[in-house]
Motif scaffolding. Structure first.
Motif, PDB file in Angstrom:
ATOM      1  N   VAL A  35       0.867  -1.184   0.000  1.00 31.46           N
ATOM      2  CA  VAL A  35       0.000   0.000   0.000  1.00 31.46           C
ATOM      3  C   VAL A  35       0.903   1.234   0.000  1.00 31.46           C
ATOM      4  CG1 VAL A  35      -1.905   1.227   1.132  1.00 31.46           C
ATOM      5  CG2 VAL A  35      -1.705  -1.245   1.418  1.00 31.46           C
ATOM      6  N   PHE A  36       0.558   2.189  -0.810  1.00 33.10           N
ATOM      7  CA  PHE A  36       1.290   3.457  -0.773  1.00 33.10           C
ATOM      8  C   PHE A  36       0.368   4.577  -1.213  1.00 33.10           C
ATOM      9  CE2 PHE A  36       1.835   3.483  -5.344  1.00 33.10           C
ATOM     10  CZ  PHE A  36       1.951   2.150  -5.684  1.00 33.10           C
ATOM     11  N   MET A  37       0.836   5.796  -1.027  1.00 38.64           N
ATOM     12  CA  MET A  37      -0.007   6.950  -1.332  1.00 38.64           C
ATOM     13  C   MET A  37       0.548   7.675  -2.549  1.00 38.64           C
ATOM     14  SD  MET A  37      -1.277   9.983   1.244  1.00 38.64           S
ATOM     15  CE  MET A  37      -1.915   8.923   2.518  1.00 38.64           C
ATOM     16  N   ILE A  38      -0.366   8.108  -3.393  1.00 40.88           N
ATOM     17  CA  ILE A  38       0.059   8.900  -4.554  1.00 40.88           C
ATOM     18  C   ILE A  38      -0.640  10.260  -4.543  1.00 40.88           C
ATOM     19  CG2 ILE A  38       0.515   6.892  -6.020  1.00 40.88           C
ATOM     20  CD1 ILE A  38      -2.169   7.695  -7.494  1.00 40.88           C
ATOM     21  N   GLN A  39       0.006  11.176  -5.239  1.00 42.92           N
ATOM     22  CA  GLN A  39      -0.522  12.530  -5.316  1.00 42.92           C
ATOM     23  C   GLN A  39      -1.363  12.657  -6.579  1.00 42.92           C
ATOM     24  OE1 GLN A  39       2.563  15.429  -5.896  1.00 42.92           O
ATOM     25  NE2 GLN A  39       1.326  17.069  -5.025  1.00 42.92           N
ATOM     26  N   GLY A  40      -2.682  12.764  -6.411  1.00 44.33           N
ATOM     27  CA  GLY A  40      -3.525  13.034  -7.560  1.00 44.33           C
ATOM     28  C   GLY A  40      -3.556  14.531  -7.813  1.00 44.33           C
ATOM     29  N   SER A  41      -4.187  14.964  -8.883  1.00 37.84           N
ATOM     30  CA  SER A  41      -4.170  16.404  -9.158  1.00 37.84           C
ATOM     31  C   SER A  41      -5.018  17.170  -8.137  1.00 37.84           C
ATOM     32  CB  SER A  41      -4.638  16.678 -10.577  1.00 37.84           C
ATOM     33  OG  SER A  41      -5.922  16.120 -10.762  1.00 37.84           O
ATOM     34  N   GLU A  42      -6.131  16.587  -7.741  1.00 38.98           N
ATOM     35  CA  GLU A  42      -7.015  17.266  -6.788  1.00 38.98           C
ATOM     36  C   GLU A  42      -6.847  16.750  -5.361  1.00 38.98           C
ATOM     37  OE1 GLU A  42     -10.333  19.115  -8.087  1.00 38.98           O
ATOM     38  OE2 GLU A  42      -8.635  19.653  -9.399  1.00 38.98           O
ATOM     39  N   GLN A  43      -6.520  15.477  -5.253  1.00 41.21           N
ATOM     40  CA  GLN A  43      -6.400  14.888  -3.921  1.00 41.21           C
ATOM     41  C   GLN A  43      -5.454  13.693  -3.964  1.00 41.21           C
ATOM     42  OE1 GLN A  43      -9.932  12.479  -2.808  1.00 41.21           O
ATOM     43  NE2 GLN A  43     -10.896  13.316  -4.615  1.00 41.21           N
ATOM     44  N   ASP A  44      -5.087  13.239  -2.777  1.00 37.19           N
ATOM     45  CA  ASP A  44      -4.215  12.074  -2.676  1.00 37.19           C
ATOM     46  C   ASP A  44      -5.061  10.798  -2.703  1.00 37.19           C
ATOM     47  OD1 ASP A  44      -2.099  13.790  -2.434  1.00 37.19           O
ATOM     48  OD2 ASP A  44      -1.995  13.659  -0.243  1.00 37.19           O
ATOM     49  N   TYR A  45      -4.427   9.715  -3.118  1.00 38.99           N
ATOM     50  CA  TYR A  45      -5.086   8.405  -3.127  1.00 38.99           C
ATOM     51  C   TYR A  45      -4.159   7.365  -2.536  1.00 38.99           C
ATOM     52  CZ  TYR A  45      -8.416  10.313  -6.495  1.00 38.99           C
ATOM     53  OH  TYR A  45      -9.380  11.066  -7.101  1.00 38.99           O
ATOM     54  N   LEU A  46      -4.762   6.269  -2.072  1.00 37.15           N
ATOM     55  CA  LEU A  46      -3.985   5.089  -1.732  1.00 37.15           C
ATOM     56  C   LEU A  46      -4.011   4.157  -2.923  1.00 37.15           C
ATOM     57  CD1 LEU A  46      -5.480   4.333   1.809  1.00 37.15           C
ATOM     58  CD2 LEU A  46      -3.228   5.331   1.325  1.00 37.15           C
ATOM     59  N   VAL A  69      -6.100  -1.521  -6.378  1.00 38.45           N
ATOM     60  CA  VAL A  69      -7.224  -0.633  -6.114  1.00 38.45           C
ATOM     61  C   VAL A  69      -6.685   0.777  -5.918  1.00 38.45           C
ATOM     62  CG1 VAL A  69      -9.125  -0.079  -4.530  1.00 38.45           C
ATOM     63  CG2 VAL A  69      -8.575  -2.463  -5.010  1.00 38.45           C
ATOM     64  N   LYS A  70      -7.313   1.730  -6.566  1.00 40.40           N
ATOM     65  CA  LYS A  70      -7.014   3.139  -6.317  1.00 40.40           C
ATOM     66  C   LYS A  70      -8.091   3.645  -5.361  1.00 40.40           C
ATOM     67  CE  LYS A  70      -6.613   7.591  -8.706  1.00 40.40           C
ATOM     68  NZ  LYS A  70      -6.979   8.307  -9.941  1.00 40.40           N
ATOM     69  N   ALA A  71      -7.674   3.944  -4.147  1.00 38.45           N
ATOM     70  CA  ALA A  71      -8.648   4.162  -3.074  1.00 38.45           C
ATOM     71  C   ALA A  71      -8.575   5.594  -2.551  1.00 38.45           C
ATOM     72  CB  ALA A  71      -8.364   3.180  -1.930  1.00 38.45           C
ATOM     73  N   PRO A  72      -9.699   6.290  -2.489  1.00 37.24           N
ATOM     74  CA  PRO A  72      -9.681   7.659  -1.944  1.00 37.24           C
ATOM     75  C   PRO A  72      -9.426   7.650  -0.434  1.00 37.24           C
ATOM     76  CG  PRO A  72     -11.937   6.951  -2.349  1.00 37.24           C
ATOM     77  CD  PRO A  72     -11.047   5.851  -2.876  1.00 37.24           C
ATOM     78  N   LEU A  73      -9.065   8.794   0.094  1.00 39.74           N
ATOM     79  CA  LEU A  73      -8.769   8.876   1.534  1.00 39.74           C
ATOM     80  C   LEU A  73     -10.075   9.052   2.321  1.00 39.74           C
ATOM     81  CD1 LEU A  73      -5.515  11.056   1.559  1.00 39.74           C
ATOM     82  CD2 LEU A  73      -5.807   8.609   1.122  1.00 39.74           C
ATOM     83  N   SER A  74     -10.880   8.007   2.297  1.00 43.60           N
ATOM     84  CA  SER A  74     -12.188   8.040   2.956  1.00 43.60           C
ATOM     85  C   SER A  74     -12.088   7.427   4.349  1.00 43.60           C
ATOM     86  CB  SER A  74     -13.187   7.216   2.139  1.00 43.60           C
ATOM     87  OG  SER A  74     -12.784   5.850   2.146  1.00 43.60           O
ATOM     88  N   HIS A  75     -13.159   7.579   5.122  1.00 44.24           N
ATOM     89  CA  HIS A  75     -13.160   7.004   6.466  1.00 44.24           C
ATOM     90  C   HIS A  75     -13.055   5.483   6.409  1.00 44.24           C
ATOM     91  CE1 HIS A  75     -13.700   6.501  10.686  1.00 44.24           C
ATOM     92  NE2 HIS A  75     -14.878   5.928  10.567  1.00 44.24           N
ATOM     93  N   HIS A  76     -13.771   4.878   5.471  1.00 42.09           N
ATOM     94  CA  HIS A  76     -13.694   3.418   5.326  1.00 42.09           C
ATOM     95  C   HIS A  76     -12.244   2.989   5.079  1.00 42.09           C
ATOM     96  CE1 HIS A  76     -14.723  -0.693   4.050  1.00 42.09           C
ATOM     97  NE2 HIS A  76     -13.771  -0.505   3.154  1.00 42.09           N
ATOM     98  N   ASN A  77     -11.594   3.688   4.154  1.00 39.28           N
ATOM     99  CA  ASN A  77     -10.219   3.306   3.833  1.00 39.28           C
ATOM    100  C   ASN A  77      -9.251   3.621   4.974  1.00 39.28           C
ATOM    101  OD1 ASN A  77     -10.976   2.205   1.418  1.00 39.28           O
ATOM    102  ND2 ASN A  77     -10.676   4.111   0.264  1.00 39.28           N
ATOM    103  N   GLY A  78      -9.588   4.635   5.751  1.00 37.92           N
ATOM    104  CA  GLY A  78      -8.792   4.908   6.946  1.00 37.92           C
ATOM    105  C   GLY A  78      -8.874   3.746   7.917  1.00 37.92           C
ATOM    106  N   PHE A 150      -3.728   9.094   7.939  1.00 39.27           N
ATOM    107  CA  PHE A 150      -3.181   9.240   6.590  1.00 39.27           C
ATOM    108  C   PHE A 150      -1.842   9.987   6.621  1.00 39.27           C
ATOM    109  CE2 PHE A 150      -7.825   8.940   5.200  1.00 39.27           C
ATOM    110  CZ  PHE A 150      -7.695   7.612   4.804  1.00 39.27           C
ATOM    111  N   ALA A 151      -1.727  10.945   7.552  1.00 37.31           N
ATOM    112  CA  ALA A 151      -0.470  11.701   7.627  1.00 37.31           C
ATOM    113  C   ALA A 151       0.689  10.805   8.080  1.00 37.31           C
ATOM    114  CB  ALA A 151      -0.626  12.889   8.589  1.00 37.31           C
ATOM    115  N   VAL A 152       0.478   9.991   9.122  1.00 34.34           N
ATOM    116  CA  VAL A 152       1.597   9.139   9.571  1.00 34.34           C
ATOM    117  C   VAL A 152       1.945   8.096   8.516  1.00 34.34           C
ATOM    118  CG1 VAL A 152       1.252   9.457  12.056  1.00 34.34           C
ATOM    119  CG2 VAL A 152       0.112   7.571  10.920  1.00 34.34           C
ATOM    120  N   PHE A 153       0.915   7.650   7.786  1.00 34.76           N
ATOM    121  CA  PHE A 153       1.168   6.684   6.706  1.00 34.76           C
ATOM    122  C   PHE A 153       1.993   7.337   5.600  1.00 34.76           C
ATOM    123  CE2 PHE A 153       0.035   4.431   2.805  1.00 34.76           C
ATOM    124  CZ  PHE A 153       0.348   3.128   3.175  1.00 34.76           C
ATOM    125  N   LYS A 154       1.569   8.511   5.199  1.00 39.45           N
ATOM    126  CA  LYS A 154       2.249   9.229   4.113  1.00 39.45           C
ATOM    127  C   LYS A 154       3.710   9.526   4.449  1.00 39.45           C
ATOM    128  CE  LYS A 154       1.572  13.658   1.694  1.00 39.45           C
ATOM    129  NZ  LYS A 154       0.597  14.768   1.549  1.00 39.45           N
TER     130      LYS A 154
END
Ligand code: ZN
Length: 494
Positions: A35-46, A69-78, A150-154
C-alpha cells in the motif's frame, strides 16, 4: 508481489507514478499487500495491491496481471489502513515523559508536524479537537482521526501518536470519541466550577458552606509538605475550595468511574480546570488533586489555569517571575500525585517554555491549536497576497462577532491598514499580536463564509492553495512548532 518496482512500473499511469505521484515514505508492505499513497491532481489516493487490496473501497484495476485498487482517503479506507498497519492507529501517550498536542483544524498539518517529531522524543497528539472546533470547521472526529492516520502513513512515521477528544463536557461526546478509538479525553470541568465565589465575602462563604467533620479533619491545622514547599488551609480557604470545586470533583470522579476505571478504555484521562474566571492557586490545585485521589481517580494529566494570561496565539502575558514561582509548586503537586501538568493554550508561549521544561523536569503535556491555523494563513499571505487581503478585510468585519467567544485584548487600531502594505510585507502581520488574534479568532467565520448561492467564498480556494503550496506550509510548521519544542527542551536539558 514482492517486487514493488515491477508493480509501480505496471501502473497505468507510470510516468506520474514514478516521477510525481508516489510519496516515497508512504510505501508499506503488510500481509503480502503493498500500500502506498500517490498525489492526484485534486487529492491524494492510496494504491493497494495484494490480498488485502479488495478491502479498500475505490476503483479496481489490473495492470500487468496485478490486481490493484485506487482508493480515496475516505473514512472506510482509513479504517482498513488502521487494521493493516497498526502504526496508523492512535495509542495512549500521556504516560510518556513528554507529549505535545497539535490541534490541526484543517487536517493538513500532519506532514509539517511529523518532521518536528522525528527530531524530538515527545509524543505528538496529532488528532486533537474540541467539539466547538469541529462545529466551526464542519468536521467530525472521524475526519480528524483519518487525517492523522493518513499523515503518519504518508510520512512513514512509526513511533506512535495520540488522539485527544479535547475539552469535552458531556458523556455522549466522550463516548463518541472513545468509540472511534481516540486515546485521550480532556474532561472540561468548567460547567461545574463556580466562578462567583471569589467575589464572596468571608461572611457569605461561611453562610454558604458547612464543612463536614471529615474535611475539617483532613485539611485544617495541617501542613502538607511538597518538595520543601508547604500547602496549608484555613477554614475560609477550605470552604472556598469546596464551593468552587466541589461539584467539579464529583463530576470528574463520576466520569472516571464510568469510562476509565480499571482500564475500561484504552485511553488517557486529563481533567482541565483552566477555563475559569480566576487562576488556580497552588492550594486549590492541591485540594482538587487530593480529593480526586481519595476518590480513586487516576489522572494522567491536569490543566490548571496558571497566573497571567494565556491568550490565543500570542506569547505569555503577565509576570514571568510570579508564573515561575507558582509553576514550581504546581509541578511539584503534579509529581506528588503522579500525573503531568498540562499546559493549555500553549501556542506561542515562548517566554515561559523553558521554565515549563525546567520545573516539570521534562515531564509535560503542552497543547497548541490556533498557531497551526495561523501558520496556514501566513502561508496564504506569502503565496497569494490578493486572497489574503480579501480574507483579512472579511476578518476585520467579523471581529466584533468573533470576539464574543474569546477572551482576547486585541486592539484593531494597532493593525496596519493592509492597503498601505506591499505584498511582501503581508507576512509581517503575523509578527504583530493584534493581527494574529484577528485572524486567530475568526477562523470559523473565514472557513464558513458563503455567498448568496451558498458557495464557500474562501474555503475551497484556501484548500487548493494549501495543496499547491504544501511544502511552504510544512516548512513553516517545521520551524514554528520546532521552536516550541526547542525551548521546552532547553529547560531540562542542561
Ligand atoms: Zn483548555
Amino acid at each position: 508481489m514482492s517486487n514493488l518496482n515491477q508493480f509501480i512500473q505496471s501502473l497505468p499511469n507510470t510516468e506520474l507514478a514514478l516521477k510525481l505521484g508516489v510519496y516515497e515514505n508512504s510505501i508499506h508492505f503488510a500481509h503480502d499487500t503493498w500500500v502506498f499513497m500517490i498525489q492526484g491532481s485534486e487529492q491524494d489516493y492510496l494504491i493497494a495491491a495484494g490480498p488485502y487490496a479488495s478491502k479498500f473501497e475505490g476503483d479496481a484495476f489490473v495492470s500487468n496481471q496485478i490486481q490493484a485498487v485506487k482508493a480515496p482517503l475516505s473514512h472506510h479506507n482509513g479504517k482498513v489502513l488502521r487494521e493493516l498497519f497498526p502504526f496508523t492507529k492512535p495509542i495512549p501517550v500521556l504516560q510518556a515523559e513528554r507529549s505535545f498536542g497539535l490541534g490541526d483544524r484543517l487536517g493538513i498539518a500532519g506532514p509539517g508536524h511529523l518532521r518536528v517529531f522525528k527530531e524530538y522524543d515527545a509524543y505528538p497528539i496529532l488528532a486533537q479537537q474540541s467539539i466547538r472546533e469541529l462545529n466551526l470547521t464542519n468536521r467530525t472526529y472521524s475526519d480528524v482521526l483519518d487525517a492523522a492516520s493518513f499523515a503518519v502513513f504518508k510520512e512513514g512515521y512509526h513511533d506512535g501518536f495520540g488522539a485527544d477528544g479535547d475539552h469535552l463536557k458531556k458523556p455522549e461526546d466522550i463516548e463518541y470519541a472513545l468509540g472511534l478509538g481516540f486515546t485521550m479525553i480532556t474532561l472540561d470541568c468548567s460547567d461545574h466550577i463556580r466562578n462567583d465565589i471569589s467575589n464572596m465575602s468571608a461572611k457569605e462563604v461561611d453562610e454558604n458552606c458547612t464543612l463536614s467533620g471529615v474535611l475539617k479533619e483532613r485539611y485544617l491545622n495541617k501542613n502538607f509538605e511538597i518538595e520543601g514547599m508547604s500547602v496549608t488551609f484555613d477554614e475560609e480557604e477550605l470552604k472556598r475550595n469546596v464551593l468552587v470545586y466541589g461539584k467539579a470533583i464529583e463530576f470528574a470522579a463520576s466520569i472516571y468511574q464510568t469510562y476509565f476505571i480499571e482500564k475500561k478504555a484504552n485511553a488517557n484521562f486529563e481533567i482541565s480546570i483552566d477555563e475559569t474566571a480566576t487562576p488556580t492557586t497552588p492550594t486549590q490545585h492541591f485540594f482538587v488533586a487530593n480529593e480526586l485521589t481519595l476518590k480513586g481517580v487516576k489522572l494522567d494529566t491536569m490543566a490548571p489555569r496558571f497566573c497571567g494570561e494565556f491568550q490565543k496565539g500570542v506569547d505569555y502575558i503577565g509576570d514571568v517571575k510570579q508564573f515561575e514561582e507558582e509553576l514550581k509548586i504546581h509541578a511539584a503537586i503534579a509529581r506528588k500525585f503522579g500525573y503531568k501538568l498540562s499546559i493549555h493554550s500553549g501556542s506561542d508561549k515562548f517566554s515561559i517554555f523553558s521554565l515549563v521544561g525546567k520545573y516539570t523536569k521534562g515531564h509535560f503535556h503542552v497543547k497548541t491549536a490556533g498557531t497551526n491555523w495561523l501558520e496556514a494563513m501566513r502561508a496564504v499571505a506569502a503565496s497569494n497576497p490578493s486572497l489574503y487581503r480579501a480574507i483579512h478585510k472579511y476578518a476585520l468585519s467579523m471581529f466584533p462577532e468573533a470576539q464574543k467567544f474569546y477572551h482576547v485584548t486585541t486592539d484593531l487600531n494597532k493593525i496596519p491598514n493592509i492597503d498601505t502594505l506591499k505584498d511582501e510585507e503581508l507576512v509581517n502581520l503575523f509578527k504583530q499580536n493584534d493581527a494574529r488574534q484577528l485572524i486567530h479568532i475568526t477562523y470559523g467565520f473565514i472557513l464558513n463564509h458563503q455567498n448568496e448561492q451558498g458557495e464557500f467564498v474562501f474555503k475551497n480556494k484556501l484548500y487548493q492553495l494549501w495543496r499547491e503550496n504544501a511544502s511552504v506550509y510544512s516548512d513553516m510548521l517545521y520551524e514554528h512548532i520546532g521552536k516550541h519544542l526547542q525551548l521546552l527542551y532547553q529547560g531540562f536539558l542542561v
